[in-house]
Design a protein around this motif. Structure first.
Motif, PDB file in Angstrom:
ATOM      1  N   ILE A 124      10.223   0.611   2.778  1.00 50.35           N
ATOM      2  CA  ILE A 124      10.732   0.574   4.151  1.00 50.35           C
ATOM      3  C   ILE A 124      10.149  -0.623   4.890  1.00 50.35           C
ATOM      4  CG2 ILE A 124       8.935   2.157   4.972  1.00 50.35           C
ATOM      5  CD1 ILE A 124      11.153   3.293   6.898  1.00 50.35           C
ATOM      6  N   GLU A 125      10.970  -1.160   5.795  1.00 49.61           N
ATOM      7  CA  GLU A 125      10.560  -2.242   6.681  1.00 49.61           C
ATOM      8  C   GLU A 125      11.182  -1.962   8.043  1.00 49.61           C
ATOM      9  OE1 GLU A 125      10.961  -7.109   7.002  1.00 49.61           O
ATOM     10  OE2 GLU A 125      10.996  -6.146   5.034  1.00 49.61           O
ATOM     11  N   ILE A 126      10.390  -2.144   9.101  1.00 51.10           N
ATOM     12  CA  ILE A 126      10.863  -1.827  10.458  1.00 51.10           C
ATOM     13  C   ILE A 126      10.604  -3.024  11.357  1.00 51.10           C
ATOM     14  CG2 ILE A 126      10.660  -0.275  12.431  1.00 51.10           C
ATOM     15  CD1 ILE A 126       9.429   1.802  10.462  1.00 51.10           C
ATOM     16  N   THR A 161       0.845  -1.187   0.000  1.00 46.99           N
ATOM     17  CA  THR A 161       0.000   0.000   0.000  1.00 46.99           C
ATOM     18  C   THR A 161       0.881   1.238   0.000  1.00 46.99           C
ATOM     19  OG1 THR A 161      -0.144  -0.039   2.414  1.00 46.99           O
ATOM     20  CG2 THR A 161      -1.905  -1.153   1.215  1.00 46.99           C
ATOM     21  N   ALA A 162       0.316   2.364  -0.361  1.00 49.36           N
ATOM     22  CA  ALA A 162       1.019   3.650  -0.408  1.00 49.36           C
ATOM     23  C   ALA A 162       2.262   3.564  -1.291  1.00 49.36           C
ATOM     24  CB  ALA A 162       1.372   4.135   0.993  1.00 49.36           C
ATOM     25  N   VAL A 163       2.165   2.814  -2.367  1.00 51.86           N
ATOM     26  CA  VAL A 163       3.298   2.666  -3.283  1.00 51.86           C
ATOM     27  C   VAL A 163       3.718   4.048  -3.788  1.00 51.86           C
ATOM     28  CG1 VAL A 163       4.046   1.686  -5.491  1.00 51.86           C
ATOM     29  CG2 VAL A 163       2.655   0.317  -3.917  1.00 51.86           C
ATOM     30  N   GLY A 164       5.007   4.344  -3.666  1.00 50.80           N
ATOM     31  CA  GLY A 164       5.542   5.621  -4.106  1.00 50.80           C
ATOM     32  C   GLY A 164       5.457   6.737  -3.066  1.00 50.80           C
ATOM     33  N   VAL A 174      15.736  -0.514  10.920  1.00 56.12           N
ATOM     34  CA  VAL A 174      15.031   0.009   9.757  1.00 56.12           C
ATOM     35  C   VAL A 174      15.775  -0.440   8.511  1.00 56.12           C
ATOM     36  CG1 VAL A 174      14.357   2.103   8.521  1.00 56.12           C
ATOM     37  CG2 VAL A 174      14.202   2.035  11.023  1.00 56.12           C
ATOM     38  N   PHE A 175      15.033  -1.002   7.572  1.00 60.52           N
ATOM     39  CA  PHE A 175      15.571  -1.395   6.274  1.00 60.52           C
ATOM     40  C   PHE A 175      14.862  -0.556   5.228  1.00 60.52           C
ATOM     41  CE2 PHE A 175      15.496  -4.928   9.198  1.00 60.52           C
ATOM     42  CZ  PHE A 175      16.784  -5.430   9.131  1.00 60.52           C
ATOM     43  N   THR A 176      15.619   0.100   4.372  1.00 63.24           N
ATOM     44  CA  THR A 176      14.995   0.942   3.356  1.00 63.24           C
ATOM     45  C   THR A 176      15.727   0.836   2.024  1.00 63.24           C
ATOM     46  OG1 THR A 176      14.297   3.184   2.772  1.00 63.24           O
ATOM     47  CG2 THR A 176      16.300   2.986   4.096  1.00 63.24           C
ATOM     48  N   THR A 177      14.952   0.961   0.969  1.00 64.70           N
ATOM     49  CA  THR A 177      15.535   0.985  -0.368  1.00 64.70           C
ATOM     50  C   THR A 177      15.919   2.405  -0.779  1.00 64.70           C
ATOM     51  OG1 THR A 177      13.354   1.203  -1.391  1.00 64.70           O
ATOM     52  CG2 THR A 177      14.216  -1.047  -1.114  1.00 64.70           C
ATOM     53  N   ASP A 178      15.624   3.380   0.076  1.00 61.04           N
ATOM     54  CA  ASP A 178      15.933   4.784  -0.243  1.00 61.04           C
ATOM     55  C   ASP A 178      16.340   5.525   1.040  1.00 61.04           C
ATOM     56  OD1 ASP A 178      15.953   7.497  -1.048  1.00 61.04           O
ATOM     57  OD2 ASP A 178      14.372   7.115  -2.532  1.00 61.04           O
TER      58      ASP A 178
END
Length: 136
Positions: free
Chosen positions: A127-129, A51-54, A86-90
Motif C-alpha cells: 500500500i501507498e498513500i 517493513t511489515a512485509v506480508g 490510496v494505491f494498493t496491490t491487494d
C-alpha cells in the motif's frame, strides 16, 4: 509588502528520510502558500527497506504514522487533509482494513481515489498513500 506576498508562495520542501529521498530523487512534501502535496507514504525504515512485509494492516498503520509526522511538521492534522489517494496491490485486503481509517479521520473523510495497481516501487510493499492538504 509586495515581497512578503511573493515569499509566502515560495515552495517549502520537506524530506522525511533525506538519504532515501535523495537517492530516489523526490521530496516527501512541498508546501506552497496554504497547499501541501505529500508524496505517497509506504511502509519503510530509515534506510529505505520495506517493513511489515506480508502484514497489510501494519503497513497501513506505518503509512499513516509517517503521514502524521509530515502533517505535524507543517502544523497540520488529518483534519486538514482534503484529498487522499490510496494505491494498493491487494484491493480486497485494503477493503477489509479500510475501517482503520475511521481512527485517522475522526471528523470527516477527504476526497480521493482507491486504486488497485500491479506493483509499487519496492517488492513487499502492499500500500501507498498520498495526501493533499489545505492549511487554514
Amino acid at each position: 509588502m509586495e515581497n512578503s506576498k511573493i515569499n509566502s508562495k515560495k515552495p517549502e520542501y520537506f524530506l522525511l528520510r533525506p538519504e532515501v529521498e535523495k537517492a530516489y530523487g523526490y521530496s516527501h512534501a512541498v508546501k506552497i502558500d496554504r497547499d501541501i502535496k505529500i508524496s505517497g507514504a509506504v511502509s519503510m525504515d530509515d534506510e529505505g527497506n520495506p517493513t511489515a512485509v506480508g502484514d497489510f494492516l501494519q503497513q497501513l498503520k506505518n503509512c499513516y504514522t509517517d503521514l502524521g509526522k509530515i502533517l505535524n511538521h507543517y502544523g497540520c492534522s488529518f483534519d486538514d487533509v482534503v484529498k487522499e489517494n490510496v494505491f494498493t496491490t491487494d484491493m480486497p485486503l485494503f477493503l477489509e482494513h479500510a475501517e482503520y481509517r475511521t481512527q485517522i479521520y475522526r471528523n470527516h473523510f477527504p476526497t480521493g481515489s482507491w486504486l488497485g495497481v500491479k506493483e509499487l516501487a519496492l517488492p513487499g510493499l502492499l500500500i501507498e498513500i498520498e495526501l493533499e492538504v489545505y492549511k487554514i
